[in-house]
Design an enzyme around this catalytic site. Structure first.
Site, mmCIF file in Angstrom:
data_model
loop_
_atom_site.group_PDB
_atom_site.id
_atom_site.type_symbol
_atom_site.label_atom_id
_atom_site.label_comp_id
_atom_site.label_asym_id
_atom_site.label_seq_id
_atom_site.Cartn_x
_atom_site.Cartn_y
_atom_site.Cartn_z
ATOM 1 N N TYR A 154 27.088 25.099 54.922
ATOM 2 C CA TYR A 154 28.161 24.571 55.784
ATOM 3 C C TYR A 154 29.520 25.089 55.339
ATOM 4 O O TYR A 154 30.273 25.675 56.131
ATOM 5 C CB TYR A 154 28.156 23.033 55.771
ATOM 6 C CG TYR A 154 29.459 22.432 56.267
ATOM 7 C CD1 TYR A 154 29.815 22.512 57.606
ATOM 8 C CD2 TYR A 154 30.348 21.816 55.379
ATOM 9 C CE1 TYR A 154 31.031 21.997 58.055
ATOM 10 C CE2 TYR A 154 31.569 21.296 55.820
ATOM 11 C CZ TYR A 154 31.901 21.389 57.163
ATOM 12 O OH TYR A 154 33.098 20.883 57.600
ATOM 13 N N LYS A 158 32.296 27.646 57.134
ATOM 14 C CA LYS A 158 33.695 27.305 57.431
ATOM 15 C C LYS A 158 34.640 28.294 56.745
ATOM 16 O O LYS A 158 35.673 28.678 57.321
ATOM 17 C CB LYS A 158 34.001 25.870 56.979
ATOM 18 C CG LYS A 158 33.261 24.785 57.723
ATOM 19 C CD LYS A 158 33.580 24.680 59.194
ATOM 20 C CE LYS A 158 34.963 24.144 59.464
ATOM 21 N NZ LYS A 158 35.171 23.935 60.937
#
Ligand code: NAD
Ligand code: TDX
Length: 340
Positions: A154, A158
């Site tokens: 994750y 990002k």
């Protein structure tokens, strides 16, 4: 009237931002683009749907033709990208989807901004791109120049999006800003995340699954304060800049869980220590000096008040989350927690 295109507006922070803008900015129209993944919820947007200044499109940000058609039709003045796969545990199970939405989806959005007149683009990012800090060095905080050092699929996705956004600014002069915020809490947060999960489990007298020893530290910010920071960056932020957003509110997970037990008058014996998250970041802590000094942003909600009103919100809005926890989320919960 200014038109703002908001992606991911049916999720937690995006919806809070939609309401913040509708409620405080009569000069703004909002176009919401959301594909309604498991994390998007139309019931969250019910009040917005009744407002003539709000338009909703069910649309995936990875779909270039669909996004271009919305830009052609709506001609937004600025774009705020909240849409993302946002849960670290899910990224450990299925990284591919995170790369597709969180990196390639952002590319599609920025390409649309470029080809429709160099539209202002704000990328909503996270402190997790910096990796973690040691538990025994309270003097260390993340600044905007801390190197990116993501730990999970994750946070790596990002970080990839942040780099791409800044590269689009440098290469194509796209008017981009990036905000990196700490952990948010407040109304409409999906019950897979720590605070709403613990509230929902407490109310059902279910075990409270604390990862590891519960000593990991997060820096909590009330969601409305995050929304106000984004609004300020959109209006006054310097183009090409990154702004950290956080309120100096570090708490250990175990202390949060005990506090929720206390608020709901439930016994701490519900707490169950379970196998730790893979690659679990130890501590996040934001230095918000830049946004304070440049834009005058300061957090307005103290944690003691924010957590009380958040618990109250989940008590007062049981149908909202009870519908979620009784649906497909049940399978996820079984998968994630059954043999932990
Ligand atoms: P969320 O998971 O609650 O909501 C995400 C929304 O994006 C959902 O409505 C979902 O349907 C939509 N979405 C997902 N994939 C999509 C796609 N391909 N196309 C269109 N829509 C799609 O997330 P959140 O907690 O509200 O986080 C919003 C943003 O803020 C994310 O970018 C996240 O990385 C960032 N962020 C979150 C936190 C936090 O504490 N929650 C902190 C800092 C930054
Ligand atoms: O059941 C749980 N038990 C537990 O101990 C869950 C769901 C979490 N935890 C721990 C893991 C973390 O140390 O609580 C802490 C918070 O976990 P999450 O709510 O999953 O948040 P986090 O991993 O810190 O990431 C959040 O903040 C940054 C958001 O989900 C991200 O989208 C945001 O970028």
């Amino acid at each position: 009237m200014k038109k703002l295109l908001v992606t991911g507006g049916a999720g937690f922070i995006g919806a809070n931002f939609v309401y913040h803008m509708l409620d405080t900015r009569p000069d703004v129209r909002l176009v919401c683009v959301d594909s309604l993944t498991y994390a998007g919820n139309m019931s969250t947007l019910a009040r917005a749907m009744a407002d003539s200044r709000f338009t909703f499109y069910r649309q995936d940000i990875r779909d270039r033709a669909g996004i271009d058609a919305i830009f052609d039709r709506e001609k937004p003045d600025a774009v705020v990208n909240f849409a993302a796969e946002s849960h670290v545990d899910r990224s450990i199970e299925d990284p591919a989807l995170f790369l597709q939405t969180n990196v390639l989806g952002v590319q599609v959005m920025m390409d649309a901004c470029r080809s429709h007149g160099n539209i202002r683009f704000h990328q909503v990012s996270t402190d997790e791109v910096y990796g973690d800090l040691p538990l025994d060095r309270p003097d260390m905080l993340f600044t905007e120049s801390t190197p990116l050092h993501a730990s999970s699929p994750y946070s790596a996705s990002k970080a990839g999006a942040d780099l791409l956004a800044l590269a689009y600014h440098r290469t194509y002069a796209l008017p981009v800003t990036v905000s990196r915020c700490s952990n948010n809490y407040g109304p409409y947060q999906f019950p897979e995340k720590l605070i709403p999960l613990m509230i929902a489990n407490c109310l059902a007298d279910k075990p409270l699954p604390v990862y590891g020893k519960g000593l990991n530290v997060r820096d909590w910010l009330y969601v409305e304060d995050h929304c106000k920071a984004i609004e300020l960056i959109l209006e006054k932020g310097r183009i090409g800049e990154v702004y950290n957003v956080g309120g100096h509110n570090e708490m250990r997970n175990i202390d949060i869980v005990k506090l929720i037990c206390g608020e709901l008058h439930k016994p701490e014996s519900l707490i169950t220590y379970v196998t730790d998250r893979k690659g679990h970041d130890l501590r996040y802590a934001i230095d918000p000096t830049k946004i304070r000094d440049e834009l005058g942003w300061v957090p307005e909600t103290a944690f003691a008040d924010g957590i009380k009103s958040t618990v109250r919100w989940y008590l007062d809005n049981r149908p909202w989350w009870e519908e979620i926890v009784s649906g497909e989320y049940r399978d996820y919960y079984e998968r994630m927690y059954a043999n932990r």
